[in-house]
Design a protein around this motif. Sequence first.
Motif, PDB file in Angstrom:
ATOM      1  N   MET A  50       0.570  -0.746   0.571  1.00 35.40           N
ATOM      2  CA  MET A  50      -0.187  -0.410   0.396  1.00 35.40           C
ATOM      3  C   MET A  50       1.085   1.122   0.425  1.00 35.40           C
ATOM      4  N   ASN A  51       0.318   2.312  -0.927  1.00 38.05           N
ATOM      5  CA  ASN A  51       1.273   3.584  -1.292  1.00 38.05           C
ATOM      6  C   ASN A  51       0.279   4.536  -0.484  1.00 38.05           C
ATOM      7  N   VAL A  52       0.905   5.704   0.417  1.00 37.25           N
ATOM      8  CA  VAL A  52       0.184   6.552   0.564  1.00 37.25           C
ATOM      9  C   VAL A  52       1.168   8.068   0.589  1.00 37.25           C
ATOM     10  N   SER A  53       0.875   8.414  -0.742  1.00 38.84           N
ATOM     11  CA  SER A  53       1.447   9.628  -1.270  1.00 38.84           C
ATOM     12  C   SER A  53       1.106  11.248  -0.571  1.00 38.84           C
ATOM     13  N   THR A  54       1.981  11.978  -0.528  1.00 40.24           N
ATOM     14  CA  THR A  54       1.700  13.752  -0.308  1.00 40.24           C
ATOM     15  C   THR A  54       1.505  13.877   1.478  1.00 40.24           C
TER      16      THR A  54
END
Lengths: 113, 114
Positions: free
Chosen positions: B76-80
Amino acid sequence: KQEVTQIPAALSVPEGENLVLNCSFTDSAIYNLQWFRQDPGKGLTSLLLIQSSQREQTSGRLNASLDKSSGRSTLYIAASQPGDSATYLCAVSGETSGSRLTFGEGTQLTVNP
Amino acid sequence: KAGVTQTPRYLIKTRGQQVTLSCSPISGHRSVSWYQQTPGQGLQFLFEYFSETQRNKGNFPGRFSGRQFSNSRSEMNVSTLELGDSALYLCASTGRWRGGETQYFGPGTRLLVL
């Protein structure tokens, strides 16, 4: 939208007491209900799983009941021990939600020696 | 069988950065779900992947994304990143247990956003 509520939020009991944790849910169209245990900073461990067609499940000192029509479940812990101290979480999965679980806020249990 | 593993276990990031978390399910499990746990919101469902396809999605902004590989491992990726993204991120794989299906949870990745 399914909502799950657990009462009480926290409970402190002396060792050896029998206790009951409560869970209620708003949508009775559930696939199953589970009780989990979480120790501080850790992941979840499944304790009991009740299918929607079942009324109760037992494992050792733990017994969980399910009343689907009233949207309630209880977790009964017999002869509590200090090692039972943890947060207990109730979760339901919907009939059409696959593996998605909706959790209650949990009951933080402390069993004092 | 080995349990669900998550890496890294702890992570500190600053606002605006992005982060990638990894989850390896129990061997043979094809469904992987992600949850966010915070003191204020409790455990909330992020998304579920099954056979490399997103099967279910919770109510999170598009900054949260995920994927699943052919070996069922998931990221899973979380940006900003925002301060409010600080949480314990739990991954779970689905398998048979006592006549039904249950989710087997990993130990989680604790993310702190400064």
